[in-house]
Design an enzyme around this catalytic site. Sequence first.
Site, PDB file in Angstrom:
ATOM      1  N   GLY B 292       0.805  -1.214   0.000  1.00  0.00           N
ATOM      2  CA  GLY B 292       0.000   0.000   0.000  1.00  0.00           C
ATOM      3  C   GLY B 292       0.839   1.265   0.000  1.00  0.00           C
ATOM      4  O   GLY B 292       1.956   1.295  -0.512  1.00  0.00           O
ATOM      5  N   SER B 293       0.295   2.285   0.644  1.00  0.00           N
ATOM      6  CA  SER B 293       0.887   3.626   0.531  1.00  0.00           C
ATOM      7  C   SER B 293       2.309   3.728   1.051  1.00  0.00           C
ATOM      8  O   SER B 293       2.993   4.700   0.726  1.00  0.00           O
ATOM      9  CB  SER B 293       0.019   4.637   1.263  1.00  0.00           C
ATOM     10  OG  SER B 293      -1.264   4.629   0.711  1.00  0.00           O
ATOM     11  N   THR B 294       2.769   2.775   1.888  1.00  0.00           N
ATOM     12  CA  THR B 294       4.160   2.870   2.330  1.00  0.00           C
ATOM     13  C   THR B 294       5.081   2.832   1.121  1.00  0.00           C
ATOM     14  O   THR B 294       6.193   3.329   1.161  1.00  0.00           O
ATOM     15  CB  THR B 294       4.554   1.708   3.260  1.00  0.00           C
ATOM     16  OG1 THR B 294       4.127   0.504   2.668  1.00  0.00           O
ATOM     17  CG2 THR B 294       3.927   1.864   4.616  1.00  0.00           C
ATOM     18  N   LYS B 296       4.770   4.457  -1.460  1.00  0.00           N
ATOM     19  CA  LYS B 296       4.924   5.794  -2.056  1.00  0.00           C
ATOM     20  C   LYS B 296       6.301   6.359  -1.753  1.00  0.00           C
ATOM     21  O   LYS B 296       6.857   7.113  -2.550  1.00  0.00           O
ATOM     22  CB  LYS B 296       3.843   6.732  -1.530  1.00  0.00           C
ATOM     23  CG  LYS B 296       2.499   6.478  -2.190  1.00  0.00           C
ATOM     24  CD  LYS B 296       1.406   7.329  -1.593  1.00  0.00           C
ATOM     25  CE  LYS B 296       0.065   6.932  -2.193  1.00  0.00           C
ATOM     26  NZ  LYS B 296      -1.059   7.264  -1.336  1.00  0.00           N
TER      27      LYS B 296
END
Lengths: 126, 589
Positions: B292-294, B296
């Site tokens: 997920g967003s980690t 990014k």
Amino acid sequence: MIRTLNVILVCTSIAALVGVYGLKYAVEETASTKVELERLIDKQQADLSMLKADWAYLNQPSHVAPIVVRHEAALGLKPVRPEQFGRLDNLPMRKPAPDKAALDALFEALDSGIDPIEQLIIGASQ
Amino acid sequence: MSLASEAAVPTIALEGSRKSRSQLTRARIRWVIFGLILVFGVIAGRLVQLGSVVVETSIEGQTRDAITATRPPILDRNGLEMAVDIRVPSLFAEPRRIIDVEEAVTALRTVLPELDADWLRRRLTGDRGFVWVKRELTPAVADRIFQLGIPGLDFVTESKRFYPGGREASHILGAVNIDNQGIAGIEKNMDDRDVALLQELGLARDRALAPVSLSIDARVQHVMYSELLDTFTRYKAIAAAGVMVDVRTGEVLAMVSLPDFDPNNPASAFELYDGKKDQRFNRITSGIYELGSTFKTVTFAGAIDSGRVRLTDNFDARFGIRFGRFTIDDFHGKHRVLSTSEVYKYSSNIGTIRIMQAMGKDEFRAFLTKLGMDKPMQIELPERRNPVVPEKFSEIVAATASFGHGLSVSPLHMAKAMAAFVNDGMMVPVTLYKRDEAAARPLYEPVISPQTSAQIRYLMRLNAIDGSGSRMDREARGYRTGGKTGTAEKVVDGRYSSSKTLAVFASAFPLDDPQYAMVILVDEPQKETPQSGTTAGWNAGEVTGRIVKRVAPMLGIAPDFSEMLDQALVPASMARAPAPENRLGVPSL
């Protein structure tokens, strides 16, 4: 001549026989002592390994932590908060040295029988 | 006189007497030779017989040496024992010497009632020389059996592996089988390296092997274990995992995966958990997840390092991005033009896709290869799983990959990348064995520039002060921690489910002088209280904060509340053009 030689030989043989016999028994005894010692060492090594394992177990954080929790209330233990950490340079500096001249004057006044504080109290009460 | 008589005797008689005497002598010699041959023959025969006798050294197909073989103790980085050998008695029987089987069975069962009577009877009957009855007894039980005085029963001292820490480091240490051979974890790795060879040669017997020092810190391991265990009650998580890495040496300080097993009872690794099979694997190395967003942070590091994206650039995040039938939108949509640091702070999917597109999808894919995201993890544990990263990125795959969907890597991949991002862009292979910085330095491999690394540190800290990591920062005040949350929807029956999520927090601390990187996973967390949320900041983030708060003092990191430290993280480019979103307390210079 031959007879004396024979007698000496017979005596030597008997002595050697007795010697070997004694040696054999001594060796047997030493061997059994050795086996006994080996068994003792083995047992002590086994005991030692157990004690070492015990020590390692008692030192584990997983063993110490529950003990701490159990005695938290009695000992007043609490986790350290970040604010409670300090550095040496955060300590205040030592107070500057006392005023030497003023102290000397005070002691001289006391020696000559005048108590400045008493004077102040009297002064205030008037 | 004799000469005269000899002369008188006829020649033939003389010859006969000589002959008969010499014949007698010859016969005697022959007898002596025969006797000697007989004696020597007997001796030679006996020698041959002795030489051909096979000495029985094996115990049920295994050499005695292998059974008493010892393993080196395993220590943590501070010298605390994590695995030791203890010497315990094992009971064996010599059935051919047992006189009364029935009596022996009855007597034995008074001390060892768990043994089946029929099995024991069959075991003790017959003409075999050696059978195990029960291995690895306690000394007390062995004493009681000894007191029974059954003939034909005896003990062998065996080495048994003991893990004093119990479950806490189960996935790191692994386990051994009853013959003291490593079957999982570091134990297996040690065997593959050299211990097995020593045992085979019989050299490992009864001798103290040099202890093996791991990179693990038992205290940090305990803190992480207890905090992750806490997620099961606090957030009703179904699983949790975490790993902490020293960014400079690549040493793993702690690695926890729950549910776990008891290494003192290796069979527990196969027990059902919550009615499900195969739940007790090591999620850090042999679990792969869409993080997920980690992820990014990875996209940002690549884009900034390519030079095509600067922190001050603006990206249009007003509308979702369409790919054919799909539209990708933001979770907490701002729907306005966002600067690079705002995209990170608000975790905007749209902004991240635009940043990735500014970098170029092929270059983004190449950056993942550079980080080793598509290769299996190099770590000393045998339990590993290959990451799943598409070989070539299409537009949409690249878009989803930029915010951590459509590709699966292990949490350790992420931790290693985070460590490199904060360590001036120097990537170092992770290890479970102790290593100092001097030994790690030659292994350094630059993946991003030190300038990019400084900007990533700023973004991570910004996110902790202002963004989704603020709940973490409130827990770990003073320790300058920064990180990125990720709340990945799990795939349930082939679809992304919004109710079942995997919460991830990838962090590093202290960011003014980066030392440790950490990745925490909480699987399917629920609200702690009705007021709280389920996104990663509420669970994985807070767990990270609590762990940092507890371990930082142990690791010699002093808390510091000075705002100067945070301001020093602001890159020069940001300081020169103070944007309105820049709330790190930068004075208008």
